[in-house]
Design a protein around this motif. Structure first.
Motif, mmCIF file in Angstrom:
data_model
loop_
_atom_site.group_PDB
_atom_site.id
_atom_site.type_symbol
_atom_site.label_atom_id
_atom_site.label_comp_id
_atom_site.label_asym_id
_atom_site.label_seq_id
_atom_site.Cartn_x
_atom_site.Cartn_y
_atom_site.Cartn_z
ATOM 1 N N GLU A 178 4.588 -4.768 -13.232
ATOM 2 C CA GLU A 178 5.343 -4.103 -12.170
ATOM 3 C C GLU A 178 4.418 -3.375 -11.203
ATOM 4 O OE1 GLU A 178 9.429 -3.305 -14.774
ATOM 5 O OE2 GLU A 178 8.038 -1.655 -14.387
ATOM 6 N N LEU A 179 3.335 -2.803 -11.739
ATOM 7 C CA LEU A 179 2.378 -2.096 -10.888
ATOM 8 C C LEU A 179 1.740 -3.036 -9.880
ATOM 9 C CD1 LEU A 179 0.645 0.342 -10.082
ATOM 10 C CD2 LEU A 179 -0.889 -0.229 -11.987
ATOM 11 N N ILE A 180 1.284 -4.209 -10.325
ATOM 12 C CA ILE A 180 0.630 -5.121 -9.390
ATOM 13 C C ILE A 180 1.615 -5.632 -8.346
ATOM 14 C CG2 ILE A 180 0.927 -7.357 -10.566
ATOM 15 C CD1 ILE A 180 -2.056 -7.889 -9.963
ATOM 16 N N LEU A 181 2.882 -5.790 -8.734
ATOM 17 C CA LEU A 181 3.887 -6.224 -7.756
ATOM 18 C C LEU A 181 4.160 -5.123 -6.733
ATOM 19 C CD1 LEU A 181 6.368 -8.107 -10.120
ATOM 20 C CD2 LEU A 181 4.666 -9.091 -8.573
ATOM 21 N N ASP A 182 4.166 -3.872 -7.176
ATOM 22 C CA ASP A 182 4.318 -2.755 -6.234
ATOM 23 C C ASP A 182 3.108 -2.686 -5.289
ATOM 24 O OD1 ASP A 182 6.812 -1.824 -6.934
ATOM 25 O OD2 ASP A 182 6.075 -0.318 -8.344
ATOM 26 N N GLN A 183 1.914 -2.911 -5.834
ATOM 27 C CA GLN A 183 0.712 -2.869 -4.997
ATOM 28 C C GLN A 183 0.729 -3.971 -3.946
ATOM 29 O OE1 GLN A 183 -1.914 -3.099 -8.358
ATOM 30 N NE2 GLN A 183 -2.345 -0.910 -8.382
ATOM 31 N N GLU A 184 1.176 -5.157 -4.341
ATOM 32 C CA GLU A 184 1.273 -6.250 -3.373
ATOM 33 C C GLU A 184 2.373 -5.966 -2.344
ATOM 34 O OE1 GLU A 184 -0.799 -8.995 -3.066
ATOM 35 O OE2 GLU A 184 -1.948 -7.737 -4.423
ATOM 36 N N ALA A 185 3.416 -5.269 -2.763
ATOM 37 C CA ALA A 185 4.481 -4.896 -1.821
ATOM 38 C C ALA A 185 3.954 -3.915 -0.774
ATOM 39 C CB ALA A 185 5.664 -4.283 -2.575
ATOM 40 N N ILE A 186 3.107 -2.970 -1.201
ATOM 41 C CA ILE A 186 2.495 -2.040 -0.242
ATOM 42 C C ILE A 186 1.636 -2.811 0.746
ATOM 43 C CG2 ILE A 186 0.889 -0.101 0.037
ATOM 44 C CD1 ILE A 186 1.772 0.862 -2.739
ATOM 45 N N ARG A 187 0.863 -3.772 0.245
ATOM 46 C CA ARG A 187 -0.020 -4.555 1.123
ATOM 47 C C ARG A 187 0.800 -5.300 2.183
ATOM 48 N NH1 ARG A 187 -3.370 -5.468 -2.804
ATOM 49 N NH2 ARG A 187 -5.028 -4.042 -2.218
ATOM 50 N N ALA A 188 1.944 -5.801 1.779
ATOM 51 C CA ALA A 188 2.816 -6.484 2.736
ATOM 52 C C ALA A 188 3.382 -5.501 3.757
ATOM 53 C CB ALA A 188 3.949 -7.199 1.998
ATOM 54 N N GLU A 189 3.691 -4.285 3.301
ATOM 55 C CA GLU A 189 4.226 -3.268 4.214
ATOM 56 C C GLU A 189 3.189 -2.836 5.251
ATOM 57 O OE1 GLU A 189 7.257 -1.522 4.743
ATOM 58 O OE2 GLU A 189 7.894 -3.365 3.748
ATOM 59 N N LEU A 190 1.912 -2.835 4.875
ATOM 60 C CA LEU A 190 0.869 -2.465 5.838
ATOM 61 C C LEU A 190 0.954 -3.354 7.072
ATOM 62 C CD1 LEU A 190 -2.302 -1.916 3.566
ATOM 63 C CD2 LEU A 190 -0.726 -0.194 4.438
ATOM 64 N N LYS A 191 1.097 -4.638 6.852
ATOM 65 C CA LYS A 191 1.143 -5.577 7.977
ATOM 66 C C LYS A 191 2.398 -5.363 8.816
ATOM 67 C CE LYS A 191 -1.545 -8.965 5.374
ATOM 68 N NZ LYS A 191 -1.555 -10.288 4.702
ATOM 69 N N LYS A 192 3.522 -5.115 8.138
ATOM 70 C CA LYS A 192 4.777 -4.915 8.869
ATOM 71 C C LYS A 192 4.726 -3.654 9.730
ATOM 72 C CE LYS A 192 7.699 -7.115 5.347
ATOM 73 N NZ LYS A 192 8.768 -6.876 4.345
ATOM 74 N N ARG A 193 4.025 -2.623 9.252
ATOM 75 C CA ARG A 193 4.040 -1.320 9.929
ATOM 76 C C ARG A 193 2.785 -1.079 10.773
ATOM 77 N NH1 ARG A 193 7.145 3.080 6.310
ATOM 78 N NH2 ARG A 193 8.429 1.716 5.015
ATOM 79 N N ASP A 194 1.964 -2.106 10.973
ATOM 80 C CA ASP A 194 0.723 -1.960 11.750
ATOM 81 C C ASP A 194 -0.176 -0.872 11.179
ATOM 82 O OD1 ASP A 194 0.984 -4.044 13.502
ATOM 83 O OD2 ASP A 194 1.994 -2.866 15.049
ATOM 84 N N LEU A 195 -0.294 -0.868 9.867
ATOM 85 C CA LEU A 195 -1.196 0.056 9.188
ATOM 86 C C LEU A 195 -2.377 -0.726 8.615
ATOM 87 C CD1 LEU A 195 1.420 2.114 7.114
ATOM 88 C CD2 LEU A 195 0.405 2.765 9.310
ATOM 89 N N MET A 244 -0.131 8.872 3.016
ATOM 90 C CA MET A 244 -0.709 8.786 4.354
ATOM 91 C C MET A 244 -0.884 7.334 4.772
ATOM 92 S SD MET A 244 -4.278 10.445 5.806
ATOM 93 C CE MET A 244 -5.381 9.341 4.892
ATOM 94 N N GLY A 245 -0.334 6.999 5.918
ATOM 95 C CA GLY A 245 -0.551 5.682 6.501
ATOM 96 C C GLY A 245 -1.568 5.779 7.621
ATOM 97 N N ILE A 246 -2.615 4.965 7.557
ATOM 98 C CA ILE A 246 -3.619 4.954 8.624
ATOM 99 C C ILE A 246 -3.296 3.792 9.546
ATOM 100 C CG2 ILE A 246 -6.069 4.705 9.175
ATOM 101 C CD1 ILE A 246 -6.745 5.945 6.524
ATOM 102 N N PRO A 247 -2.958 4.077 10.797
ATOM 103 C CA PRO A 247 -2.546 3.005 11.707
ATOM 104 C C PRO A 247 -3.729 2.191 12.214
ATOM 105 C CG PRO A 247 -2.550 5.104 12.855
ATOM 106 C CD PRO A 247 -2.878 5.412 11.426
ATOM 107 N N ARG A 248 -3.443 1.039 12.752
ATOM 108 C CA ARG A 248 -4.474 0.236 13.401
ATOM 109 C C ARG A 248 -5.063 1.019 14.568
ATOM 110 N NH1 ARG A 248 -2.548 -4.025 16.008
ATOM 111 N NH2 ARG A 248 -4.456 -5.271 15.802
#
Length: 572
Positions: A178-195, A244-248
């Motif tokens: 579950e942890l690795i799936l959550d981590q991959e979900a965060i990685r996908a969110e970075l792209k969606k949110r321009d982070l 904290m989200g670091i934007p592009r």
């Protein structure tokens, strides 16, 4: 297929004979619930240990399909079982005496990250565990009964404890998946949110020492995002997570010495990997293509276009196709940067402490004393904005000594006793208050990112006198030339270097040998290689098709770093 009792009989028969008699045990044996495969028997007790596998069918291991039905899940399960197998060896095996490597029983040693590795292969129908055994000897005589103790008594107990689902810590395994799936979900969110990166509230960033990847247990300040940078993520299993989200764009990390600037950057640069529970940085996630860049005096450079930063050298040296066997701080950092851009990074990570000063900045006073026409270096400060605006490449930069970067920064984070603060507005006000400013070369474009090509003769053909051998995590020998990887800071596992050695062999023997007179770009080579790995796994590129148990997948950026540091590389 032979049975376990057949192995015991063979070991009894060869007991006391010359060490070469161990060759008789090679083969596959049906044991109690698994297949034992002895693929390679070492030729000498002092030689590298023997290569052994066990294969356990789904009906025996019974790990539920829902825990291993995707690539990410398989990586998590492989990591978990590797750690469990290693821990079972520690608990259940006291070793046996003898010469050389006698009695050695070892599997890959995982660090704090979950990375694709070949120590445990999680398939749809079976699980395969790959490890090494030092066959026992007295001098150079076989100790068959001691070997039988390992294979027929100890190994079944280890398999029972560390591979069968009923005996595993099932809750911990499920949580790791579950942890690795959550981590991959965060990685996908970075792209969606321009982070470009996310650092969770509560993360423990400091390490217990400069040579340890374990978290600091006492006195560590949990991370807390500045309010204006805080984002909320909803993850599949953990649920709501803030941080904290670091934007592009261009982000500066500033602050006094020992206040946590480099600690934050280090967490971000290793956020390209997924971390295990207990690391403290489980939810520090960075775009997987972010590359740490630094100065690297003395490295070789082969035909890299560094003209975006360096031009009009006094000796007339070509910077469109810059080559050297002994790069300076500025030329090495320029080459490192352009090589990362060549293979597709979207974010550069830079620490002022490990950078060449003249590559990073020329202040207003130096600009007035040394005119532009007399200075061949265009510093990074004059290119960072164009790099983002024209190429879409973000930068995260630790700065401790030059406030000139306030002018180009989109975001300024100040670390104050390990507490981050958003000081962007204050930094901009300070920058605007200075009347004496450095000349900014805004009219100049960033410059070209040139794709270099390789041909059949770009790397020496392998043979008896030209072999690739991995010395340690930081060094690969290719023939008589050493490839030094000391400053490739996102390479974190010695078996990643093993894998790079195997990858270089594959590039020479299977890719470049077949291109004929055609040219192929560096990017096309690594893409071809990684496509094969995607389809066949890491074992698909290893000449040891039955036992590549010590490979850990590096990113293409670390592979290219090794390729680019080979002093005999020939590039067009």
């Amino acid at each position: 297929m032979k049975k376990q009792k057949d192995l015991e009989e063979i070991l009894g028969r060869i007991d006391g004979k010359g060490y070469a008699a161990y060759r008789d045990i090679k083969g596959e044996y049906e044991c109690n619930g698994y297949i034992l495969c002895i693929d390679h028997a070492q030729v000498d007790p002092f030689a590298p240990p023997s290569k052994v596998r066990i294969k356990v069918g789904q009906s025996v291991h019974q790990i539920p399909l829902e825990l291993r039905d995707s690539r990410a899940k398989k990586i998590a399960v492989s990591d978990f079982l590797t750690r469990a197998f290693r821990e079972s060896i520690r608990k259940l095996y006291d070793g046996v005496g003898g010469s050389g490597k006698s009695g050695l029983l070892v599997i890959d040693d995982c660090g704090m990250q979950m990375i694709e590795r070949t120590s445990v292969i999680v398939g749809d129908k079976e699980i395969e565990v790959r490890f090494e055994v030092g066959l026992p000897a007295a001098g150079r005589k076989v100790l068959g009964r001691s070997a039988a103790q390992i294979f027929c008594k100890v190994l079944p107990q280890i398999v029972e404890a560390s591979v069968l689902y009923k005996n595993l810590n099932q809750r911990a395994l499920k949580e790791q998946v579950e942890l690795i799936l959550d981590q991959e979900a965060i990685r996908a969110e970075l792209k969606k949110r321009d982070l470009v990166a996310f650092v969770a509230n509560g993360a423990i960033l400091p390490r217990e020492s400069g040579i340890s990847q374990k978290p600091l247990r006492k006195g560590a300040v949990p991370f807390k995002s500045p309010q204006h940078l805080e984002v909320t993520l909803n993850l599949p299993y953990k649920g709501e997570l803030k941080g904290m989200g670091i934007p592009r764009g261009i982000t500066l990390i500033v602050g006094g010495g020992y206040h946590g600037k480099s600690t934050l950057l280090n967490a971000i640069e290793l956020g390209i990997y997924n971390h295990i529970t207990g690391d403290g940085r489980e939810y520090v996630i960075t775009n997987e293509d972010a590359v740490k860049v630094r100065a690297e005096d003395g490295r070789s450079v082969e035909k890299v276009n560094i003209s975006a930063f360096i031009n009009n050298l006094p000796n007339g040296k070509d910077t469109l196709q810059f080559s050297t066997q002994n790069a300076s701080g500025s030329t090495s950092q320029a080459a490192n940067m352009m090589e990362a851009l060549e293979v597709g990074t979207s974010c550069l990570l830079i620490d002022e402490d490990t950078s060449a000063t003249n590559f990073m900045i020329r202040d207003s006073r130096m600009q007035r004393l040394v005119k532009k026409e007399k200075e061949p270096i265009t510093p990074f400060i004059d290119k960072a904005k164009k790099l983002y605006e024209e190429k879409g490449i973000s930068t995260i930069l630790v700065v401790g000594g030059s406030g000139e970067y306030f002018d180009v920064a989109d975001l300024v984070i100040m670390m104050d006793e390990y507490v981050p603060k958003d000081v962007t507005q204050e930094a901009k006000e300070i920058a605007n208050s200075f009347t004496l400013k450095r000349e900014v070369l805004e009219e100049e474009p960033f410059g070209e990112i040139t794709l270099r090509t390789l041909t059949k003769g770009s790397l020496p053909t392998l043979g008896r006198e030209m072999r690739i051998k991995v010395r340690n995590k930081e060094c690969i020998s290719y023939g008589k030339s050493d490839i030094h990887l000391d400053y490739v800071e996102q390479l974190i596992d010695a078996n990643q270097t093993n894998c790079i050695g195997t990858m270089l062999e594959y590039i020479v023997s299977e890719i470049l040998s077949k291109v004929g007179n055609k040219e192929i770009t560096v990017g096309q080579i690594v893409d071809t290689l990684y496509e094969k790995i995607e389809k066949e796994g890491l074992g698909g590129i290893s000449p040891y098709t039955r036992h590549p148990g010590n490979l850990v997948l590096p990113r293409k950026y670390e592979l290219c770093a090794a390729l680019n540091r080979f002093r005999e590389l020939k590039v067009k």
